[in-house]
Enzyme design. Structure first.
Site, PDB file in Angstrom:
ATOM      1  N   TRP A 103       7.773   0.886   3.088  1.00 16.56           N
ATOM      2  CA  TRP A 103       6.405   0.693   2.588  1.00 16.56           C
ATOM      3  C   TRP A 103       6.140  -0.724   2.106  1.00 16.56           C
ATOM      4  O   TRP A 103       5.025  -1.218   2.206  1.00 16.56           O
ATOM      5  CB  TRP A 103       6.070   1.720   1.498  1.00 16.56           C
ATOM      6  N   ASP A 173       2.889  -0.863  -5.986  1.00  9.97           N
ATOM      7  CA  ASP A 173       2.562   0.360  -5.258  1.00  9.97           C
ATOM      8  C   ASP A 173       3.378   1.483  -5.890  1.00  9.97           C
ATOM      9  O   ASP A 173       4.591   1.544  -5.733  1.00  9.97           O
ATOM     10  CB  ASP A 173       2.924   0.182  -3.778  1.00  9.97           C
ATOM     11  N   LYS A 197       1.016  12.024  -2.822  1.00  4.68           N
ATOM     12  CA  LYS A 197       2.454  12.181  -2.993  1.00  4.68           C
ATOM     13  C   LYS A 197       2.736  12.999  -4.254  1.00  4.68           C
ATOM     14  O   LYS A 197       3.356  14.032  -4.194  1.00  4.68           O
ATOM     15  CB  LYS A 197       3.140  10.810  -3.090  1.00  4.68           C
TER      16      LYS A 197
HETATM   17  C1  LIG Z   1       2.658   7.289   1.596  1.00  4.17           C
HETATM   18  C2  LIG Z   1       2.777   5.941   1.059  1.00  4.17           C
HETATM   19  C3  LIG Z   1       1.856   4.927   1.405  1.00  4.17           C
HETATM   20  C4  LIG Z   1       0.754   5.123   2.415  1.00  4.17           C
HETATM   21  O1  LIG Z   1      -0.165   6.092   2.075  1.00  4.17           O
HETATM   22  P1  LIG Z   1      -1.301   6.600   3.082  1.00  4.17           P
HETATM   23  O2  LIG Z   1      -2.236   7.314   2.192  1.00  4.17           O
HETATM   24  O3  LIG Z   1      -0.638   7.474   4.095  1.00  4.17           O
HETATM   25  O4  LIG Z   1      -1.916   5.400   3.712  1.00  4.17           O
HETATM   26  C5  LIG Z   1       2.031   3.695   0.826  1.00  4.17           C
HETATM   27  N1  LIG Z   1       3.015   3.444  -0.060  1.00  4.17           N
HETATM   28  C6  LIG Z   1       3.914   4.391  -0.404  1.00  4.17           C
HETATM   29  C7  LIG Z   1       4.983   4.059  -1.387  1.00  4.17           C
HETATM   30  C8  LIG Z   1       3.816   5.671   0.131  1.00  4.17           C
HETATM   31  O5  LIG Z   1       4.714   6.618  -0.223  1.00  4.17           O
END
Ligand SMILES: *Cc1c(COP(=O)(O)O)cnc(C)c1O
Length: 362
Positions: A103, A173, A197
């Site tokens: 990511w 993030d 998540k």
């Molecule tokens: C899932 C995830 C993303 C991307 O999310 P989407 O909503 O699918 O675009 C970005 N960063 C992390 C750490 C993730 O687990």
């Protein structure tokens, strides 16, 4: 588990707390005498305004978000934030990134479209199985920010100590760890998390941004929707927001507050992860994929000695009533995502299953 539900170890979308789903079900046909479902409501209505305002207030309480930070609910999930961060924060055109896995690599690739990217630390040399030392990074004077993916969902690493950014803005993030443990918001300039998540339904990110980072001098090419200022000036109601996600996340915020807040959640998460890691550490068949000090409490990747056996475990786990234990296609192996809503019993049942499998195959 009630309703014939399964222990779902998906990395996202993932399990939500059962009491929250029950409440949503009870309010589905007629939300609190409004005569309609939240999905059918005008986002400008009083009743929805209250849902939005309470969601923000509860999140502020939960995380202790200071007044000089804005809370934004933005569509486009996590991926849109890769671009928004770079578009909005690259004033000098230079972002520093720590490369720790899938990511952060995506964030780096996206940021390169809008400016210069300097990778200030990386764990690529060991297949992203650890968090690199970030205590003395080489950060140029003109850097706009230092970016981390605080929990790498696919690789299973997490930071237990934040980087020394040498006074530069820290951007994080937190998608796969959002609300999993207490967070000192003041240490960051911007925190964002895709909510599917660890919180609610897919299709939205929560952005927590320090007010002085919100600019009105963005390059002309930046779409109106992609400017943080657009959302900040309009309480995230510039256009129709993801009303459903805001509503569901709001319920989860209340659920977490009632359960003792993030400190209590963290205690439960530590306990749950310990059960699984203790098993992996003594197992002769299964091996954890991450350096001990950097293990995520949310995403636990592990392997057997062979790809064939990994696949066999996945098949057997499905037959035993577990779901989504296959590792991400980019790294293989197995992965158990054990977010806030995964009950301790689910982790115990998984360990029991893996332990039985090991006995039968040795
Ligand atoms: C899932 C995830 C993303 C991307 O999310 P989407 O909503 O699918 O675009 C970005 N960063 C992390 C750490 C993730 O687990």
């Amino acid at each position: 588990m009630k309703y014939g539900r399964t222990y779902n170890f998906s990395a996202g979308p993932a399990m939500m707390p059962e009491p929250v789903l029950e409440e949503i079900a009870a309010e589905m046909m007629n939300y609190r005498q409004s005569g309609m479902c939240v999905m059918e409501m005008s986002h400008r209505s009083k009743v929805f305004q209250q849902i939005r305002d309470e969601a923000e207030a509860d999140l502020r309480k939960l995380m202790g978000i200071p007044d000089n930070y804005k809370v934004l609910f933005i569509q486009g999930g996590g991926t849109v934030q890769f671009a928004m961060v770079a578009m909005n924060l690259m004033k000098n055109g230079l972002g520093c990134y720590v490369e720790t896995g899938a990511w952060s690599k995506k964030a780096i690739a996206e940021a390169k479209k809008y400016g210069e990217v300097k990778i200030v630390a990386s764990s690529a040399d060991k297949n992203f199985s650890y968090i690199p030392d970030c205590s003395n990074l080489d950060i140029p004077e003109n850097a706009d920010y230092v970016y981390i993916c605080e929990n790498e969902t696919i690789n299973g690493t997490t930071y237990f100590q934040l980087p020394n950014t040498k006074g530069k803005v820290l951007v994080s993030d937190q998608s796969s760890m959002f609300l999993s443990r207490p967070c000192d918001v003041e240490k960051y300039g911007l925190i964002w998390g895709g909510v599917q998540k660890n919180v609610g339904p897919a299709g939205m990110a929560v952005v927590i941004i320090r007010e002085d980072l919100i600019r009105d001098d963005l390059p002309k090419f930046v779409p109106t929707y992609m400017s943080y200022k657009t959302h900040a000036d309009n309480d995230s109601l510039y256009n129709t927001p993801n009303c459903w996600a805001i509503y569901c996340c709001g319920k989860v915020f209340k659920y977490l507050l009632a359960g003792g807040g993030l400190e209590a959640m963290h205690q439960r998460n530590v306990e749950k992860a310990q059960i699984l890691y203790d098993f992996l550490d003594q197992s002769k068949l299964f091996t954890g994929a991450v350096r001990k000090e950097d293990r995520s409490l949310m995403n636990v990747p592990f392997v057997t000695p062979s790809k064939e056996q990994d696949a066999d475990v996945v098949t057997a786990s499905k037959a035993a009533g577990f779901d989504n234990l296959k590792g991400h296609k980019s790294v293989g192996g197995l992965r158990a995502s054990i977010y806030n809503a995964m009950p301790k019993e689910g982790v115990e049942a998984l360990v029991q299953f893996l332990s039985k499998y090991e006995k039968e195959h040795s």
